[in-house]
Design an enzyme around this catalytic site. Structure first.
Site, short mmCIF file in Angstrom:
data_model
loop_
_atom_site.label_atom_id
_atom_site.label_comp_id
_atom_site.label_asym_id
_atom_site.label_seq_id
_atom_site.Cartn_x
_atom_site.Cartn_y
_atom_site.Cartn_z
N ASP A 264 0.81 -1.22 -0.14
CA ASP A 264 -0.01 0.11 0.05
C ASP A 264 0.86 1.27 -0.07
O ASP A 264 2.00 1.23 -0.50
CB ASP A 264 -0.95 -0.09 1.18
CG ASP A 264 -1.93 0.55 0.99
OD1 ASP A 264 -3.20 -0.02 0.79
OD2 ASP A 264 -2.19 2.04 0.75
N HIS B 39 -3.87 5.95 3.54
CA HIS B 39 -4.54 4.72 3.17
C HIS B 39 -3.95 3.43 3.74
O HIS B 39 -4.69 2.60 4.39
CB HIS B 39 -4.60 4.49 1.57
CG HIS B 39 -5.47 3.45 1.06
ND1 HIS B 39 -4.80 2.12 0.67
CD2 HIS B 39 -6.78 3.75 0.76
CE1 HIS B 39 -5.86 1.50 0.17
NE2 HIS B 39 -6.81 2.51 0.21
N SER C 127 -11.24 -1.09 -0.09
CA SER C 127 -10.00 -1.28 0.55
C SER C 127 -10.14 -1.36 2.11
O SER C 127 -9.32 -2.02 2.65
CB SER C 127 -9.56 0.26 0.47
OG SER C 127 -8.63 0.28 -0.80
#
Lengths: 666, 85
Positions: free
Chosen positions: A34, A109, A444
């Site tokens: 990520d 994220h 996600s």
């Protein structure tokens, strides 16, 4: 994550459950590919976490603002891969970039995803008073290894991840010894023939799975249209997103004392009785008015100044809200009520400007009130948190749907998990950051929920294959919400969810711990799939590292030992084979029960399976025939083996195609 | 045609356990295509050498096509990208 695990039955308060039986996933290593990680986040504290697993061969790579000592017993690995990104973006200036040229997370994220999968306990966390509780990951004592392959690019105003960097991250993760690989990244749709085995994403992961790593990927956020699911390789676990049983009702009180509960994460002061307006040309003069959210700027300022504005939008993105709010603010307005179809990605308006969403039905109610009185007024109170019933669960509008456009006989997505407004750790650079935490939505966020659950299951069943874990969570999933209520799937109209919305259903960790039977797959099964999909012998031989010759005629994709049966083109009758392996009591007897799709006959042979110390795996055949006389859509049903303790359920999806390879518009 | 872009050259399962050996074989393959070890080193972006065998390199279209024809190459594709979900 202040609600997710109670909702899924994995509360830490219960001394006897999968969470506590596995020491919360201790010794299991979750790799995340990520945007990096914020190591100082409380979510990665290593209080009470034991020594790093001996098998770990990874490391903590130092770089910009990241020292190797930033890792600990929780965050045991951090690497970054930027060569591919730099080679593709020759003008990128690493010294001027706001992102960190290290494993440190700029975007947030990656930190969020890692926190959901394996974050430690962090008590008393909330989002400005909303969604309060103890923040924690699915496997709070599992270890996290971050592989940064995604980079914030100023010119793109967003994050991009080059496949060559992702491939290197996969290669290193395999070397380092991760147990679970959680990947909340998606490629583009439409899928093309390049995106199956030749999609480096899937090919690299094939090797990870072949080495026993369970790979969990996001199904994508391009729903609700059909055939939008991505990451569809049969060796990957593909995740869809649902809501939680939690919402944030925001009371709107009209001047006629009617109270409407809209949705918002508004945490500002109460907005007392204020004039309410829906911009329209009530006086038939030649001025321009518009009640469309995206065109509120067409209204003269006096229309909206010092008022709360009601507008309507057909948009399903948050852009409409933020734009409308800026128009109202610029005109001196005091609040905004947006009427739209539910999309569940409501993010707060900036500066705690009161903006609340309602659906068309309630929006029309408000409009009727406005038109019924000379001086309509409204009061808006701050949002509250409502958990549990009567809040229902839905497959969220944006969650990508099946069938699998590449290989429709391979059911995708596999499973669903909560992925809407999930509170977890983030980077301070994240625009939605409040105190180091944020509420984000997407597949996600659903993906690491599954990764966390798999980590617990891995601690319980270290010898299971990746396919066994997939089978265990699919065959035991909730097809209703955990309280027995129907799960609806958002779309252009709401409908009851089917396997193309949520695969086997919502993950049910406690049941998955003891599934009874599993539909297992090993290299031979994947080879069967590759042969059935038409890949040539030499490609397959090189992929699996051994000489492989496909049978002639080639095998049927319907015989791939998946925990689902999807027949996209039934003309009259087909017989397929499945094999189940007993992972419960040695001496077990299972009987079959079938819920056939409408108009489809299903005959299972034998109807009883007997297991003992000598018989661990048994095969059975399923003969499926259609009574339909037309080309139909998909009808859904299920096939269940039960020993009165375990219900091993797989979804049945059948489409009749009297005329094959046919499409019509009627 | 002359512009070099990143391509991923996929070779399948590793044929040697020693990662160094695997990487060396990648450089040799690239060097034989590009004509020198230096060119190979300049072109190489990554060597994939633990979970599987392959490498990422900056190649022109024609170079990519040429290397794809080698028997030990499963396939060559241009680099792509993914987004956050």
């Amino acid at each position: 994550t202040t609600r997710t695990w109670e909702y899924l039955g994995l509360s830490s308060a219960n001394p006897k459950n999968l969470l506590n039986d596995t020491n919360m996933g201790d010794q299991v290593i979750i790799g995340v590919i990520d945007t990096g990680v914020w190591p100082e986040s409380e979510s990665f504290n290593d209080n009470g976490v034991g020594p790093i697993p001996r098998k770990w061969k990874g490391g903590c790579e130092s770089g910009e603002n990241f020292r190797s000592t930033d890792c600990n017993r929780k965050l045991i690995g951090a690497k970054y891969f930027i060569n591919g990104f730099l080679a593709e973006n020759k003008g990128f200036n690493t010294t001027e970039s706001r992102d960190y040229i290290s494993a440190r997370d700029f975007d947030g994220h990656g930190t969020h995803v890692a926190s959901i999968a394996g974050g430690s306990f962090v008590p008393n966390v909330s989002y400005k008073g909303l969604a309060g509780g103890t923040l924690r990951g699915g496997a709070p004592r599992a270890r996290i290894a971050m592989y940064k392959a995604c980079w914030f690019h100023e010119e793109l105003k967003g994050v991009t991840c080059s496949d060559s960097d992702i491939m290197k991250a996969i290669d290193e993760a395999i070397h380092d010894g991760v147990d679970v690989l959680s990947i909340s990244l998606v490629g583009q749709i439409p899928l093309n023939s390049e995106t199956d085995i030749r999609d480096e994403f899937a090919t690299g992961l094939f090797h990870a799975v072949a080495k026993g790593i369970v790979v969990v990927c996001a199904g994508g956020n391009d729903g609700p249209a059909a055939q939008t699911v991505v990451n569809i390789a049969p060796w990957i676990l593909t995740v869809a997103a649902t809501t939680l049983d939690r919402s944030f009702p925001t009371p709107i009180t009209l001047g006629n004392n009617k109270v409407i509960l809209g949705q918002a994460t508004y945490t500002g002061p109460e907005l007392g009785l204020t004039s309410l307006v829906y911009p329209e040309n009530a006086r038939n003069n030649n001025e321009t008015f518009s009640g469309v959210c995206e065109s509120l700027n067409l209204n003269p300022n006096y229309t909206m100044a010092m008022k709360v504005v009601l507008c309507f939008t057909a948009s399903r993105t948050n852009a409409a809200i933020s734009r409308a709010a800026s128009f109202v603010k610029a005109a001196g307005g005091l609040g905004l009520i947006i009427s739209r179809n539910p999309v569940y990605t409501l993010s707060p308006c900036n500066d705690d400007f009161p903006c609340v969403a309602v659906d068309y039905e309630l929006g029309t109610d408000i409009l009727s009130y406005i038109r019924s009185t000379r001086s309509p007024v409204v009061k808006i109170q701050r949002s509250r948190t409502l958990s549990g019933q009567p809040v229902g669960t839905k497959v969220v509008n944006f969650s990508s749907r099946g069938p699998n456009s590449m290989s429709p006989a391979i059911l995708k997505p596999d499973i669903a998990a909560p992925g809407v407004r999930i509170l977890a750790a983030t980077s301070p650079n994240d625009t939605l950051n409040v105190g180091g935490f944020a509420m984000l939505s997407g597949t996600s966020m659903a993906t690491p929920v599954i990764s966390g659950v798999i980590a617990l299951l891995k601690a319980l069943h270290p010898e299971w294959s990746p396919a066994a874990f997939r089978s265990a969570i699919v065959t035991t999933a909730w097809r209703t919400d955990p309280f027995g209520e129907q799960i609806f799937a958002e779309g252009s109209s709401r409908k009851v969810s089917d396997p193309f919305d949520y695969g086997g259903g919502i993950v049910n960790p406690e049941k998955a711990a003891e599934p009874g039977l599993i539909y297992d797959m090993g290299p031979q099964d994947y080879i069967l799939y590759l042969c059935s999909a038409g890949y040539n012998d030499s490609s397959i031989s090189q992929l699996v590292g051994q000489i492989t010759v496909c049978s002639n005629p080639k095998p049927s994709v319907l015989d791939v030992n998946l925990p689902s049966i999807t027949i996209p083109n039934l003309k009259d009758e087909v017989t397929l084979t499945r094999t189940v392996t007993n992972v419960g009591l040695v001496d077990s007897v299972y009987k079959v029960s079938v819920e056939p799709p409408l108009g489809v006959r299903v005959v299972v042979t034998p109807e009883t399976l007997v297991f003992n110390s000598k018989t661990i795996s048994v095969s059975f055949t399923v003969r499926v025939s259609t009574t339909h006389k037309i080309n139909t859509g998909y009808y859904f049903g299920s096939l269940t083996w039960t020993d009165s303790v375990h219900n091993v359920v797989i979804p049945l999806s059948v489409r009749t195609q009297i005329l094959q390879n046919y499409y019509d518009e009627n | 045609e002359t512009e070099s872009k990143v391509h991923i050259v996929y070779l399948g399962e590793k044929k040697h356990h020693d990662p160094e050996f695997v990487t060396e074989s990648h450089h040799q393959m690239l060097a034989s295509l590009l004509g020198s070890k230096k060119d190979a080193d300049d072109s190489m972006v990554y060597s994939y050498r633990h979970g599987f065998s392959g490498f990422a390199a900056k190649l022109t279209k024609s170079q990519a096509k040429k290397i794809a024809d080698l028997p030990e190459v499963v396939h060559v594709i241009p680099d792509g990208f993914h987004e956050l979900a």
